[in-house]
Design an enzyme around this catalytic site. Structure first.
Site, mmCIF file in Angstrom:
data_model
loop_
_atom_site.group_PDB
_atom_site.id
_atom_site.type_symbol
_atom_site.label_atom_id
_atom_site.label_comp_id
_atom_site.label_asym_id
_atom_site.label_seq_id
_atom_site.Cartn_x
_atom_site.Cartn_y
_atom_site.Cartn_z
ATOM 1 N N ASP A 104 0.832 -1.206 0.000
ATOM 2 C CA ASP A 104 0.000 0.000 0.000
ATOM 3 C C ASP A 104 0.870 1.260 0.000
ATOM 4 O OD1 ASP A 104 -2.191 -1.626 0.078
ATOM 5 O OD2 ASP A 104 -2.476 -1.475 2.245
HETATM 6 N N1 URA Z 1 -1.407 -5.862 4.026
HETATM 7 C C1 URA Z 1 -1.897 -4.597 3.967
HETATM 8 O O1 URA Z 1 -2.948 -4.297 4.511
HETATM 9 N N2 URA Z 1 -1.193 -3.675 3.284
HETATM 10 C C2 URA Z 1 0.002 -3.930 2.686
HETATM 11 O O2 URA Z 1 0.621 -3.027 2.100
HETATM 12 C C3 URA Z 1 0.491 -5.245 2.770
HETATM 13 C C4 URA Z 1 -0.230 -6.191 3.437
#
Ligand code: URA
Length: 243
Positions: A104
């Site tokens: 993310d």
């Molecule tokens: N899980 C999440 O919620 N975000 C990420 O970036 C990776 C795993």
């Protein structure tokens, strides 16, 4: 392709210079010394070739471990937002490398970049259980042994508007009232945030410490990347060869 041709094409000298290099025993395929210029080398094997212990750099495949910084989109280009592609040196921008999987925008840590599409596919396929370790900082009540057990059994996400989703067992280690370490063997979208949300907590910061054998190097800073050594490449690939 013949080995002498591959080395010459990769810029290691003329065909006769390359033959001298081979005769002196400096080229290895994994542990094996290769001396025969006519040795036939398959394209997939080329990534395991070394000269004087160093990977043969113009091998077709490139592998980098990026320390993805905060506020960075997992994409090679974007019209509006700062993205992973903006961190690549100009010499790499034309090499068709891309991130394996996705972190993310605010998640930091280990992100593999490669132009090895086959490996990328294997690492992201649900069939291969690569461990991904996350350091999670969260808000809400401290997680307890109840969540440790819940996660270890493989919880089911029941989110409004979505069909229930059964998750694989995950290891939760409680570190402090606001921090835990979570190890997943799958990579569903926003999985960590959704798991924490299902227990009534919110993720404040998320950092991926490792993916399979891949970790950040000591002293590596956000935005920096390193090229994997042949040992690091092999350690990453080996577990994906036999499910
Ligand atoms: N899980 C999440 O919620 N975000 C990420 O970036 C990776 C795993």
């Amino acid at each position: 392709m013949r080995l002498d041709k591959l080395l010459a094409n990769s810029g290691y000298g003329t065909r006769s210079e390359v033959k001298d290099i081979l005769r002196s025993g400096r080229v290895r395929l994994r542990e094996d010394v290769l001396t025969d210029p006519a040795f036939q080398i398959a394209e997939e094997q080329a990534r395991f070739l070394t000269l004087d212990g160093q990977p043969i750099t113009s091998s077709r495949y490139l592998y980098y471990c990026l320390y993805k910084p905060d506020e960075c989109l997992t994409a090679m280009s974007d019209d509006r937002l700062f993205c992973v592609g903006d961190l690549l040196p100009p010499s790499l921008r034309t090499k068709k490398i891309s991130p394996v999987g996705r972190l993310d925008y605010h998640t930091t840590g280990v992100l593999l970049l490669t132009n090895d599409g086959e490996l990328s596919h294997r690492l992201t396929s649900p069939k291969w259980h690569q461990k991904k370790v996350y350091l999670v900082t969260y808000s809400g009540d401290a997680l307890t042994e109840k969540e440790v057990v819940l996660f270890s059994k493989g919880m089911t996400l029941t989110e409004t508007g979505h069909a229930p989703e059964k998750l694989k067992p995950a290891e939760l280690i409680l570190l402090s009232d606001q921090q835990c370490r979570l190890t997943l063997t799958e990579g569903k979208t926003h999985q960590v945030k959704r798991m924490l949300a299902a227990t009534g907590r919110s993720v404040i910061a998320l950092h991926r410490e490792s993916m399979g054998s891949l970790t950040l190097h000591e002293g590596q800073k956000p935005g920096e990347m390193y090229a994997l050594s042949s040992e690091e490449i092999e350690a990453l690939i080996r577990p994906t060869l036999n499910p």
